[in-house]
Write an enzyme that holds these catalytic residues in place. Structure first.
Site, PDB file in Angstrom:
ATOM      1  N   ARG A 165       0.805  -1.217   0.000  1.00  0.00           N
ATOM      2  CA  ARG A 165       0.000   0.000   0.000  1.00  0.00           C
ATOM      3  C   ARG A 165       0.846   1.279   0.000  1.00  0.00           C
ATOM      4  O   ARG A 165       0.455   2.297   0.553  1.00  0.00           O
ATOM      5  CB  ARG A 165      -0.955   0.018   1.195  1.00  0.00           C
ATOM      6  CG  ARG A 165      -1.984  -1.112   1.194  1.00  0.00           C
ATOM      7  CD  ARG A 165      -2.943  -0.972   0.014  1.00  0.00           C
ATOM      8  NE  ARG A 165      -4.044  -1.917   0.113  1.00  0.00           N
ATOM      9  CZ  ARG A 165      -4.110  -3.088  -0.516  1.00  0.00           C
ATOM     10  NH1 ARG A 165      -3.106  -3.466  -1.296  1.00  0.00           N
ATOM     11  NH2 ARG A 165      -5.154  -3.880  -0.376  1.00  0.00           N
ATOM     12  N   SER A 214     -11.349   0.231   1.897  1.00  0.00           N
ATOM     13  CA  SER A 214     -10.792  -0.201   3.182  1.00  0.00           C
ATOM     14  C   SER A 214     -10.203   0.987   3.926  1.00  0.00           C
ATOM     15  O   SER A 214      -9.458   1.783   3.356  1.00  0.00           O
ATOM     16  CB  SER A 214      -9.710  -1.261   2.962  1.00  0.00           C
ATOM     17  OG  SER A 214     -10.262  -2.426   2.397  1.00  0.00           O
ATOM     18  N   GLU A 296      -5.306   3.337   5.742  1.00  0.00           N
ATOM     19  CA  GLU A 296      -5.146   3.105   4.311  1.00  0.00           C
ATOM     20  C   GLU A 296      -5.722   4.282   3.530  1.00  0.00           C
ATOM     21  O   GLU A 296      -5.226   4.634   2.462  1.00  0.00           O
ATOM     22  CB  GLU A 296      -5.823   1.807   3.885  1.00  0.00           C
ATOM     23  CG  GLU A 296      -5.577   1.447   2.442  1.00  0.00           C
ATOM     24  CD  GLU A 296      -5.929   0.009   2.117  1.00  0.00           C
ATOM     25  OE1 GLU A 296      -6.391  -0.223   0.996  1.00  0.00           O
ATOM     26  OE2 GLU A 296      -5.738  -0.869   2.977  1.00  0.00           O
TER      27      GLU A 296
END
Length: 308
Positions: A165, A214, A296
């Site tokens: 990520r 998310s 995130e």
């Protein structure tokens, strides 16, 4: 004084309607370039002391209620082309991930993992997005970008520092195109797989609610390539459940009852509601498990100056 442009340059542009969560204050300026030449010319002439912030479709973003003291650069037409050349799939940074997956499948190339990832290719590369065990890092060959000084550069994937990520793309650089290597596949079989992915997503995630995907990263094992162990037991939603935060609310913000790692705007939420609830989740999870969740969702901008 802003440089002359051929695209659209708007002062004091509210950003809430450009984000999936529908919150946030205005940007000092919003620049929507006509093409690469327009973008490069603007960046070359733009005051280097004034920050720039590349923005996609706002699918993974909270803009704080005080807005953003920067020039927000939002790519649109002219940056969303998709073409397939043998095993290579080349996509403009403004192309939607889902559209790239579909176009590749029609040409018999497998980038099906992109089908259910919200947002654009630019954001997917910057965040090394992934799903169903595949990540951008597994397929990316190279990217083209415009530097903060207005130079066009091509970078191999290895130079981006792709990890779980995240990437190390320099601040202020604007991605304009990415090339992926995609395995061959039967178009009909690839289409069926994508249909199954969509059905699985819609049965387990609050796709009808205003969310940004998310909220927190899974604290699972991962390697420098960005590959995560999707079978790992340590999932963010499990930790959130164990901390008793499924369905938790603050103002118009809520941790979804359907999937507790989704932060949703139930109507009338402010950015402060959403970010505040997220921070409370981090606190409660740490108290419960000793694990500190990492956001995130990207949060940018400032609080209102009159905040009490």
């Amino acid at each position: 004084m802003m440089p002359p442009v051929r695209g659209t340059l708007t002062e004091g542009r509210p950003l809430a309607d450009l984000t999936w969560l529908r919150v946030g204050g205005p940007a000092d300026w919003l620049f929507q370039p006509a093409d690469e030449e327009d973008l490069a010319g603007f960046l070359a002439a733009h005051d280097p002391a004034v920050p720039v912030f590349p923005m996609g479709v706002g699918s993974n973003l909270i803009v704080r209620d005080g807005g953003l003291r920067a020039v927000v650069i939002r790519l649109g037409r002219g940056f969303n082309g998709i073409r397939v050349e043998g095993e290579r799939v080349i996509a403009g940074a403004a192309a939607l991930d889902a559209h790239v997956a579909r176009r590749a499948a029609e040409a018999g190339r497998d980038l099906t993992f992109l089908r259910t990832i919200p947002g654009t290719i630019g954001g997917a590369v910057r965040m090394n997005a992934g799903c169903y065990g595949s990540y951008v890092a597994d397929h990316l060959i190279e990217v083209r970008a415009i530097t903060r000084e207005g130079r066009a550069v091509t970078l191999p994937a290895a130079d981006l520092g792709l990890a779980y990520r995240q990437s190390r793309l320099p601040e202020g650089w604007v991605l304009v195109e990415a090339a992926f290597r995609a395995d061959a596949g039967d178009p009909a079989a690839l289409a069926r797989r994508m249909d199954e992915q969509i059905a699985r997503r819609d049965s387990s995630q609050p796709t009808r609610d205003r969310s940004a995907g998310s909220t927190f990263r899974n604290p699972a094992g991962f390697s420098s390539t960005g590959r995560a162990d999707d079978t790992h037991e340590l999932k963010a939603w499990k930790l959130i459940d164990e901390a008793g935060m499924r369905g938790a609310r603050r103002g118009g913000a809520q941790m979804s009852e359907m999937h507790s790692n989704f932060l949703i705007n139930t109507g009338g939420a402010t950015a402060a509601d959403l970010e505040g609830l997220g921070e409370e989740v981090i606190k409660r999870v740490f108290q419960s498990s000793g694990i500190e969740l990492q956001w995130e969702i990207m949060r940018v901008g400032e609080e209102p100056v009159n905040k009490q």
